[in-house]
Design an enzyme around this catalytic site. Structure first.
Site, PDB file in Angstrom:
ATOM      1  N   ASP A  17      35.604 -10.587 -16.820  1.00 38.58           N
ATOM      2  CA  ASP A  17      34.505  -9.887 -16.250  1.00 38.58           C
ATOM      3  C   ASP A  17      33.474 -10.859 -15.913  1.00 38.58           C
ATOM      4  O   ASP A  17      33.246 -11.819 -16.884  1.00 38.58           O
ATOM      5  CB  ASP A  17      33.979  -8.895 -17.789  1.00 38.58           C
ATOM      6  CG  ASP A  17      32.620  -8.499 -17.616  1.00 38.58           C
ATOM      7  OD1 ASP A  17      32.177  -8.731 -16.617  1.00 38.58           O
ATOM      8  OD2 ASP A  17      32.198  -7.941 -18.813  1.00 38.58           O
ATOM      9  N   ASP A  41      27.627  -4.740 -10.034  1.00 36.53           N
ATOM     10  CA  ASP A  41      26.379  -4.855 -10.166  1.00 36.53           C
ATOM     11  C   ASP A  41      25.780  -4.141 -11.368  1.00 36.53           C
ATOM     12  O   ASP A  41      24.894  -4.515 -12.232  1.00 36.53           O
ATOM     13  CB  ASP A  41      25.786  -4.122  -8.814  1.00 36.53           C
ATOM     14  CG  ASP A  41      24.118  -4.517  -8.618  1.00 36.53           C
ATOM     15  OD1 ASP A  41      23.815  -5.875  -8.914  1.00 36.53           O
ATOM     16  OD2 ASP A  41      23.456  -3.849  -8.025  1.00 36.53           O
ATOM     17  N   SER A 124      31.773  -6.473  -1.800  1.00 38.27           N
ATOM     18  CA  SER A 124      32.258  -5.447  -0.881  1.00 38.27           C
ATOM     19  C   SER A 124      33.651  -4.754  -1.070  1.00 38.27           C
ATOM     20  O   SER A 124      33.894  -4.025  -0.097  1.00 38.27           O
ATOM     21  CB  SER A 124      32.010  -5.936   0.638  1.00 38.27           C
ATOM     22  OG  SER A 124      30.585  -6.082   1.172  1.00 38.27           O
ATOM     23  N   GLY A 126      34.794  -3.128  -3.417  1.00 43.19           N
ATOM     24  CA  GLY A 126      34.747  -1.854  -4.538  1.00 43.19           C
ATOM     25  C   GLY A 126      34.093  -0.678  -3.779  1.00 43.19           C
ATOM     26  O   GLY A 126      34.995  -0.312  -3.003  1.00 43.19           O
TER      27      GLY A 126
HETATM   28  N1  APR Z   1      33.257  -8.525 -13.000  1.00 42.75           N
HETATM   29  C1  APR Z   1      33.721  -8.939 -12.063  1.00 42.75           C
HETATM   30  N2  APR Z   1      34.100  -8.202 -11.025  1.00 42.75           N
HETATM   31  C2  APR Z   1      33.837  -6.763 -11.250  1.00 42.75           C
HETATM   32  C3  APR Z   1      33.307  -6.322 -12.372  1.00 42.75           C
HETATM   33  C4  APR Z   1      33.045  -7.300 -13.354  1.00 42.75           C
HETATM   34  N3  APR Z   1      32.446  -6.901 -14.338  1.00 42.75           N
HETATM   35  N4  APR Z   1      33.196  -4.988 -12.077  1.00 42.75           N
HETATM   36  C5  APR Z   1      33.732  -4.670 -10.821  1.00 42.75           C
HETATM   37  N5  APR Z   1      34.151  -5.807 -10.273  1.00 42.75           N
HETATM   38  C6  APR Z   1      35.003  -5.975  -9.051  1.00 42.75           C
HETATM   39  C7  APR Z   1      35.385  -4.830  -8.320  1.00 42.75           C
HETATM   40  O1  APR Z   1      36.798  -4.433  -8.826  1.00 42.75           O
HETATM   41  C8  APR Z   1      35.300  -5.088  -7.034  1.00 42.75           C
HETATM   42  O2  APR Z   1      36.520  -6.091  -6.663  1.00 42.75           O
HETATM   43  O3  APR Z   1      33.807  -6.584  -8.060  1.00 42.75           O
HETATM   44  C9  APR Z   1      34.297  -6.004  -6.771  1.00 42.75           C
HETATM   45  C10 APR Z   1      32.904  -5.494  -5.982  1.00 42.75           C
HETATM   46  O4  APR Z   1      32.977  -4.005  -6.233  1.00 42.75           O
HETATM   47  P1  APR Z   1      31.607  -3.319  -6.127  1.00 42.75           P
HETATM   48  O5  APR Z   1      30.956  -3.686  -7.334  1.00 42.75           O
HETATM   49  O6  APR Z   1      31.928  -1.750  -6.044  1.00 42.75           O
HETATM   50  O7  APR Z   1      30.742  -3.900  -4.906  1.00 42.75           O
HETATM   51  P2  APR Z   1      30.787  -3.608  -3.283  1.00 42.75           P
HETATM   52  O8  APR Z   1      31.879  -2.981  -2.801  1.00 42.75           O
HETATM   53  O9  APR Z   1      30.122  -4.774  -2.863  1.00 42.75           O
HETATM   54  O10 APR Z   1      29.700  -2.232  -3.364  1.00 42.75           O
HETATM   55  C11 APR Z   1      28.228  -2.544  -3.632  1.00 42.75           C
HETATM   56  O11 APR Z   1      28.187  -0.937  -5.189  1.00 42.75           O
HETATM   57  O12 APR Z   1      27.174  -0.359  -7.139  1.00 42.75           O
HETATM   58  C12 APR Z   1      26.964  -0.701  -6.181  1.00 42.75           C
HETATM   59  O13 APR Z   1      24.768  -1.592  -6.167  1.00 42.75           O
HETATM   60  C13 APR Z   1      25.942  -1.741  -5.563  1.00 42.75           C
HETATM   61  O14 APR Z   1      25.727  -0.047  -3.971  1.00 42.75           O
HETATM   62  C14 APR Z   1      25.971  -1.494  -4.248  1.00 42.75           C
HETATM   63  C15 APR Z   1      27.720  -1.269  -3.916  1.00 42.75           C
END
Ligand code: APR
Length: 341
Positions: A17, A41, A124, A126
Site C-alpha cells: 500500500d 487515489d 492508469s 486500474g
Molecule cells: N497502493 C498502491 N497501489 C494501489 C493502491 C494502493 N493503496 N490501490 C490501488 N492501487 C493500484 C491499482 O491496483 C492499479 O494498479 O494503483 C493502480 C492504479 O489504479 P487506479 O487507482 O484505478 O488509477 P487509474 O487507472 O489511473 O485510474 C484513475 O481512478 O479513482 C480514480 O480519481 C481516480 O478517476 C481517477 C481514476
C-alpha cells in the site's frame, strides 16, 4: 535505500500500500478534476484526511499527462503529486506519451521540491484500463531515463498492488537492466536492531577483532523472540546486518589494509550492491529479547537481518589461503574513513 551507479539501480519494486511509505513524495493516479476518487487515489485521500481534498479543489484541476503537487497532510509522505494518467482507448490516442509524461513530470516536480525519494503506483492501470505490461515498460523506461541524468533522486519506489503488476514491473526492470530474464528482487524484514556506542561511521571499528571489547546490544523484535531459545549456550554469534548507512556501491575498492584497488568481492568493504554486513561478536547474555554483545563493530541503529550461532568447527578450515591479504597483513592496521558519511 541503496543506490548503484547504473541508471536503474535506484529503482526499487515494492509490494503493498503506497499510503504507508515514508518517502518525500508519493504520486497518485488522479482524475483531471483532482476531486478524489477510488483506487489508489481513494486510498491516498482516505489516509491523508480531508485537508488533502480541500487543497486539491483549490488547484483548478489538471490536464491529462500533467501533474500538480500538494502537501502530504496526514500521510507519512511530505508531498503528494497528483498525476492524471490517460484513459486507455486502445492505444491510438496518444496514451503512451501521456503516460510517460506523468512519470517524467512527476520526477521533475519532485526534484524542484527538493525530494530525494519518490513512490509511484501503476498510473492508469486500474480504472483507466492501461495494459499493465506496456505501462510497466513505459514507467520503468521513463524513470530510468530520468535518473540517468539526475543525481538528486536517490530512490524511486515502484509500488505493485498485486502480483500481476509486480511481475510486469520486474520484467520491465530486468529488460531495462539488459538482463533479459525476470530479475529476482529480494526483500528482507529486519528481525532486530543494533544499539551501539557508534553513531558515525568515522571511528566505528572496522572489524569485530579490532573493536577492543566495545559493547552493545541487539534488540530482537517481539515477533522473532521465540527464535532466541537455546542461543544462550553459544559464546559467539554471527550477526548479518543491513549496513543502512552505506549509500554507494563500487566494484573496485582500496581496502583499509592495502594501497591497491581490489575487487569488491575480495574485500569486506561496506560499499556493496547489497550492503550486508557479517560480524562475529561475543554473546555475553540474553535477557528477554535483548542480547548483550561484545566486540561490536556496527553503527547504532543498524538493522539486523539474521543471527546464527558461530561454530568454530563448521567455520574453521586448515588449508585457508587469504589471497592479497597474505602480503599486506603484517602492515599496521590504519584508521579508515573512506566510507564515512
Ligand atoms: N497502493 C498502491 N497501489 C494501489 C493502491 C494502493 N493503496 N490501490 C490501488 N492501487 C493500484 C491499482 O491496483 C492499479 O494498479 O494503483 C493502480 C492504479 O489504479 P487506479 O487507482 O484505478 O488509477 P487509474 O487507472 O489511473 O485510474 C484513475 O481512478 O479513482 C480514480 O480519481 C481516480 O478517476 C481517477 C481514476
Amino acid at each position: 535505500m541503496i543506490s548503484s551507479p547504473s541508471k536503474t539501480g535506484n529503482i526499487c519494486i515494492v509490494s503493498g500500500d503506497i499510503t504507508t511509505l515514508e518517502v518525500d513524495v508519493i504520486v497518485t493516479a488522479a482524475n483531471s478534476d483532482l476531486a478524489g476518487g477510488g483506487g489508489v487515489d481513494g486510498a491516498i485521500h482516505d489516509a491523508a484526511g480531508p485537508g488533502l481534498l480541500e487543497e486539491c479543489l483549490g488547484l483548478g484541476g489538471c490536464e491529462t499527462g500533467s501533474v500538480k503537487l500538494t502537501g502530504g497532510h496526514d500521510l507519512p509522505a511530505k508531498f503528494v503529486i497528483h498525476a492524471v494518467g490517460p484513459v486507455w482507448h486502445g492505444g491510438g490516442q496518444n496514451e503512451e506519451a501521456l503516460l510517460a509524461s506523468c512519470y517524467r513530470r512527476s520526477l521533475e516536480l519532485a526534484v524542484e521540491r527538493g525530494a530525494r525519494s519518490v513512490a509511484f503506483p501503476a498510473i492508469s492501470c486500474g480504472i483507466y484500463g492501461f495494459p499493465i505490461v506496456r505501462a510497466a515498460e513505459i514507467a520503468i523506461g521513463e524513470v530510468a531515463t530520468f535518473l540517468a541524468t539526475n543525481n538528486q533522486i536517490e530512490s524511486v519506489f515502484m509500488v505493485a498492488f498485486g502480483a500481476e503488476t509486480r511481475s510486469a514491473l520486474e520484467s520491465a526492470l530486468a529488460s531495462a537492466n539488459g538482463t533479459g530474464d525476470a530479475q529476482l528482487i529480494v526483500e528482507y524484514r529486519p528481525i532486530g536492531v543494533v544499539h551501539s556506542p557508534f553513531t558515525q561511521m568515522k571511528g566505528t571499528p572496522i572489524q569485530p577483532s579490532r573493536a577492543d571489547g566495545a559493547r552493545g546490544t541487539v534488540e530482537v523484535f517481539p515477533d522473532f523472540t521465540e527464535g532466541l531459545s537455546d542461543l544462550d549456550g553459544f559464546s559467539h554469534i554471527i550477526l548479518l546486518c543491513h549496513l543502512h548507512r552505506s549509500t554507494k556501491s563500487r566494484l573496485k575498492v582500496v581496502p583499509y589494509l592495502d594501497t591497491e584497488p581490489r575487487g569488491l568481492f575480495a574485500t569486506r568493504a561496506p560499499c556493496r550492491p547489497n550492503p550486508i554486513g557479517l560480524s562475529v561478536v561475543r554473546l555475553l547474555a540474553i535477557e528477554d529479547n535483548v542480547l548483550s554483545i561484545e566486540n561490536v563493530d556496527l553503527l547504532d541503529g543498524t538493522p539486523v537481518l539474521d543471527i546464527k550461532p558461530f561454530v568454530g568447527e563448521f567455520d574453521d578450515h586448515s588449508d585457508v589461503r587469504i589471497g592479497w591479504l597474505d602480503a599486506v597483513r603484517k602492515r599496521r592496521w590504519r584508521a579508515d574513513d573512506r566510507f564515512s558519511d
